[in-house]
Design an enzyme around this catalytic site. Structure first.
Site, PDB file in Angstrom:
ATOM      1  N   ARG A   1       0.846  -1.189   0.000  1.00  0.00           N
ATOM      2  CA  ARG A   1       0.000   0.000   0.000  1.00  0.00           C
ATOM      3  C   ARG A   1       0.888   1.247   0.000  1.00  0.00           C
ATOM      4  O   ARG A   1       1.951   1.273   0.650  1.00  0.00           O
ATOM      5  CB  ARG A   1      -0.841  -0.031   1.279  1.00  0.00           C
ATOM      6  CG  ARG A   1      -1.887   1.052   1.408  1.00  0.00           C
ATOM      7  CD  ARG A   1      -3.030   0.854   0.477  1.00  0.00           C
ATOM      8  NE  ARG A   1      -4.200   1.631   0.832  1.00  0.00           N
ATOM      9  CZ  ARG A   1      -5.186   1.890  -0.028  1.00  0.00           C
ATOM     10  NH1 ARG A   1      -5.141   1.421  -1.273  1.00  0.00           N
ATOM     11  NH2 ARG A   1      -6.232   2.569   0.346  1.00  0.00           N
TER      12      ARG A   1
ATOM     13  N   THR B   1      -9.676   0.006  -9.889  1.00  0.00           N
ATOM     14  CA  THR B   1      -8.604  -0.799  -9.367  1.00  0.00           C
ATOM     15  C   THR B   1      -8.573  -1.988 -10.314  1.00  0.00           C
ATOM     16  O   THR B   1      -9.411  -2.086 -11.190  1.00  0.00           O
ATOM     17  CB  THR B   1      -9.025  -1.135  -7.916  1.00  0.00           C
ATOM     18  OG1 THR B   1      -9.022   0.086  -7.200  1.00  0.00           O
ATOM     19  CG2 THR B   1      -8.181  -2.147  -7.227  1.00  0.00           C
TER      20      THR B   1
ATOM     21  N   THR C   1      -3.845  -0.830  -7.538  1.00  0.00           N
ATOM     22  CA  THR C   1      -4.665   0.356  -7.828  1.00  0.00           C
ATOM     23  C   THR C   1      -3.865   1.655  -7.860  1.00  0.00           C
ATOM     24  O   THR C   1      -2.792   1.758  -7.252  1.00  0.00           O
ATOM     25  CB  THR C   1      -5.772   0.502  -6.749  1.00  0.00           C
ATOM     26  OG1 THR C   1      -6.692   1.509  -7.143  1.00  0.00           O
ATOM     27  CG2 THR C   1      -5.203   0.837  -5.392  1.00  0.00           C
TER      28      THR C   1
ATOM     29  N   ASN D   1      -6.104   4.188  -7.244  1.00  0.00           N
ATOM     30  CA  ASN D   1      -7.329   4.761  -6.681  1.00  0.00           C
ATOM     31  C   ASN D   1      -8.268   5.151  -7.810  1.00  0.00           C
ATOM     32  O   ASN D   1      -8.961   4.303  -8.340  1.00  0.00           O
ATOM     33  CB  ASN D   1      -7.090   5.902  -5.700  1.00  0.00           C
ATOM     34  CG  ASN D   1      -8.349   6.181  -4.871  1.00  0.00           C
ATOM     35  OD1 ASN D   1      -9.178   5.294  -4.702  1.00  0.00           O
ATOM     36  ND2 ASN D   1      -8.520   7.384  -4.382  1.00  0.00           N
TER      37      ASN D   1
ATOM     38  N   ASP E   1      -8.144   7.929   0.304  1.00  0.00           N
ATOM     39  CA  ASP E   1      -8.728   6.833   1.097  1.00  0.00           C
ATOM     40  C   ASP E   1      -8.608   7.063   2.603  1.00  0.00           C
ATOM     41  O   ASP E   1      -9.172   6.310   3.397  1.00  0.00           O
ATOM     42  CB  ASP E   1      -8.094   5.491   0.711  1.00  0.00           C
ATOM     43  CG  ASP E   1      -8.739   4.909  -0.545  1.00  0.00           C
ATOM     44  OD1 ASP E   1      -9.787   5.423  -0.977  1.00  0.00           O
ATOM     45  OD2 ASP E   1      -8.187   3.933  -1.096  1.00  0.00           O
TER      46      ASP E   1
ATOM     47  N   GLY F   1     -13.590  -2.086  -7.525  1.00  0.00           N
ATOM     48  CA  GLY F   1     -14.953  -1.628  -7.224  1.00  0.00           C
ATOM     49  C   GLY F   1     -15.028  -0.663  -6.062  1.00  0.00           C
ATOM     50  O   GLY F   1     -16.118  -0.413  -5.557  1.00  0.00           O
TER      51      GLY F   1
HETATM   52  N1  GLY Z   1      -8.475   2.880  -3.509  1.00  0.00           N
HETATM   53  C1  GLY Z   1      -9.435   1.879  -3.310  1.00  0.00           C
HETATM   54  C2  GLY Z   1      -9.082   0.965  -2.189  1.00  0.00           C
HETATM   55  O1  GLY Z   1      -7.913   0.783  -1.907  1.00  0.00           O
HETATM   56  O2  GLY Z   1      -9.953   0.428  -1.570  1.00  0.00           O
END
Ligand code: GLY
Length: 583
Positions: free
Chosen positions: A117, A395, A413, A415, A437, A487
């Site tokens: 992340r 994503t 992703t 985002n 997020d 999604g």
């Molecule tokens: N950016 C969407 C997620 O990580 O849930």
């Protein structure tokens, strides 16, 4: 890189690419040796015996299968697929974003979660996205350099490969097909042709992006034109020869930091150099005799899929078809789960997330008691919150199983579709806007309509909470399902419904993938249903008290089920160009 090595890598790239392009996309003769238990089903999955790759983009699928054919394991294939998607699916495949990879090793039996992340720069403060009055300013967290997290993808792929790859392929081997595609150019077709026009305004804000992805007049290139990405090819080459240092230090890092800061961000070279992917222990739960293994925080996905399934386990299994009574229970359970998401979930290295409590059967039993089969839960105090203001959900997910039973479930992703829309000049790398997020202010919805509080506040080097839910299901220690989906907020409910359709309704994976989905996240107080659900069912749900909104499709689940001697793959038909293929 020495000339002979460069020649060998170029040859390998060409071989993989040619084999991938010639071999996939067209139906193949099936070498199956086992009976196929699918007669009479309405939609058929793709079958294979030795290895299977399912992605949102067909040449990336082909590259993954070719790596498996050449003796690579699922992790080798996953790295090649990820790097290919950075070229062929630029809206979500990425070098400038992040993701989560769940890896299952058949022997010794072990499942690992790799967290790559994005992180907030060290200079990030809790009020970074607020105005002088303390109100969240959406543009700051979505459209400026402040929204860009330190990218994690390259570190995550490097960690996965060096720790769990077969050892037969280096990063340069696995980057080679992506480099060849970036240099030769890819056709603007399928999802690329569908997504570019929608992103043209955002991309057009940045000259460095417009010159790669748009025509000189700012329109999206026509279907059938060729998109060449030379700068991206050069960065991939550097990563191939220098490893992750070629990305996190030196000229690539300098260009990324310069681009982010010119766009108003606070990222530094030290943020880039300090980035580390993290190996985490997956979360585990059970559902009607199956073991669910999924992504732990900073994803909320695994925790809440398990919580949702735990609540539903106390009700009778959902029946074939989509009875309003079953969908009502599902929707009510979804509301409870999203309320917990807003209250408890965040970066596990910064806050104590009650993972065990949220995943316990006893807690689910308490929540279940709040659900009535004949009425909806009383409205939350948030009834007047606006629906999701920006509905991007771009994503991407892919699933891979190799011949030895190793598997990868990976969701990655930027985002928004094409992230913040900004390419760092001279790199071809699209940057994320993942920091949206975070909960910019307590209770203020992010772009996915999700709220949160202190547990998910912005802060130095924090990881923003995610919904990405790469998941695997086991039965008696045997891997039986690999799944995941894009999604946004709807990822968790999409993955849960794939699992329910397979386990409760006995669907094959292609039927489960195609089936209409529903989604409720508590705030707003709206039950979303995909077009395709019967109007009679919708009328019954309304009679129970749901405010039902019928809307276009969401998600793009890419899944594989596994039975003795057989792999069954399904690519989601909701997007053009998705492909399940195997050998
Ligand atoms: N950016 C969407 C997620 O990580 O849930």
């Amino acid at each position: 890189m020495p000339a002979t090595r460069r020649g060998a890598v170029a040859f390998l790239a060409l071989a993989i690419l040619l084999a991938a392009l010639l071999g996939f996309g067209a139906p193949r003769a099936d070498p199956l040796q086992v009976p196929i238990p699918l007669e009479g089903t309405r939609i058929l999955p793709v079958l294979a015996t030795r290895g299977m790759v399912v992605t949102e983009e067909k040449s990336a699928t082909g590259i993954g299968v070719e790596i498996l054919r050449q003796g690579g394991n699922a992790v080798d294939a996953a790295v090649a697929v990820s790097l290919a998607l950075a070229v062929t699916l630029p809206k979500a495949g990425n070098l400038g974003g992040g993701g989560f990879m769940l890896i299952h090793l058949a022997a010794p039996e072990k499942t690992i979660a790799i967290d790559y992340r994005e992180t907030a720069p060290a200079a990030t403060t809790a009020d970074v996205f607020l105005d002088a009055e303390g109100r969240a300013v959406a543009e700051k967290s979505r459209d400026t350099g402040l929204s860009v997290g330190v990218p994690g993808t390259v570190a995550g792929l490097a960690l996965a490969l060096r720790t769990y790859g077969s050892g037969k392929f280096g990063l340069s081997d696995l980057a080679a097909p992506a480099i060849a595609l970036a240099r030769a150019g890819i056709l603007v077709e399928d999802d690329l042709a569908d997504s570019l026009p929608k992103a043209a305004t955002r991309l057009g804000h940045w000259p460095s992006s417009a010159k790669i992805f748009l025509n000189p007049d700012g329109t999206a290139p026509a279907r059938g034109t060729r998109l060449v990405q030379d700068d991206l090819a050069a960065v991939l080459e550097r990563i191939g020869s220098e490893g992750e240092r070629g990305f996190y230090e030196g000229p690539v890092a300098e260009k990324i930091v310069a681009a982010v800061r010119a766009a108003g961000g606070r990222m530094t070279l030290d943020d880039m150099k300090s980035y580390a992917a993290i190996e985490r222990v997956p979360v585990r739960g059970t559902y009607r005799g199956h073991e669910i293994v999924s992504m732990p925080p900073p994803s909320s996905g695994g925790v809440h899929v398990i919580e949702l399934l735990n609540i539903l386990e106390g009700f009778p299994p959902a029946k074939a078809g989509y009875a309003a009574a079953d969908l009502h229970l599902l929707a009510e359970a979804m509301k409870l789960v999203y309320a917990d998401r807003a209250a408890y979930l965040g970066d596990p290295d910064r806050v104590a997330v009650p993972v065990r409590g949220l995943g316990s059967k006893a807690y689910a039993a308490k929540l279940r008691k709040r659900i009535s089969p004949t009425s909806v839960l009383p409205p939350a105090e948030s009834r007047r919150l606006d629906p999701t203001p920006y509905e991007s959900a771009e994503t991407t997910h892919f699933s891979i199983v190799d011949g030895a039973g190793n598997a990868v479930s990976c969701t990655t992703t930027l985002n928004f579709s094409y992230g913040v829309g900004l390419v760092a000049e001279g790199t071809g790398i699209l940057l994320n806007n993942e920091l949206d997020d975070f909960a910019a202010a307590p209770g203020t919805p992010n772009a996915h309509g999700l709220t949160g509080g202190a547990a998910n506040a912005p802060g130095p080097r924090h990881r923003p909470l995610s919904s990405m839910t790469p998941t695997m299901i086991f039965r008696d220690h045997a891997l039986v399902l690999v799944t995941g989906s894009p999604g946004g907020a709807r990822i968790i409910t999409t993955v849960a419904q794939i699992i329910l359709d397979v386990i409760d309704r006995g669907m094959n994976i292609a039927e489960a993938t195609e089936a209409p989905r529903i989604h409720h996240q508590g705030r707003p107080e709206v039950l979303e249903v995909e077009r395709g659900l019967s109007t009679d069912t919708i009328a019954l749900l309304r009679a129970l008290g749901h405010e039902v909104r019928v809307r276009g499709a969401w998600g793009s689940a890419q899944s594989i089920t596994r039975m003795p001697g057989l792999l069954l793959g399904a690519a989601d038909p909701r997007h053009r160009g998705t492909l399940a293929a195997g050998h």
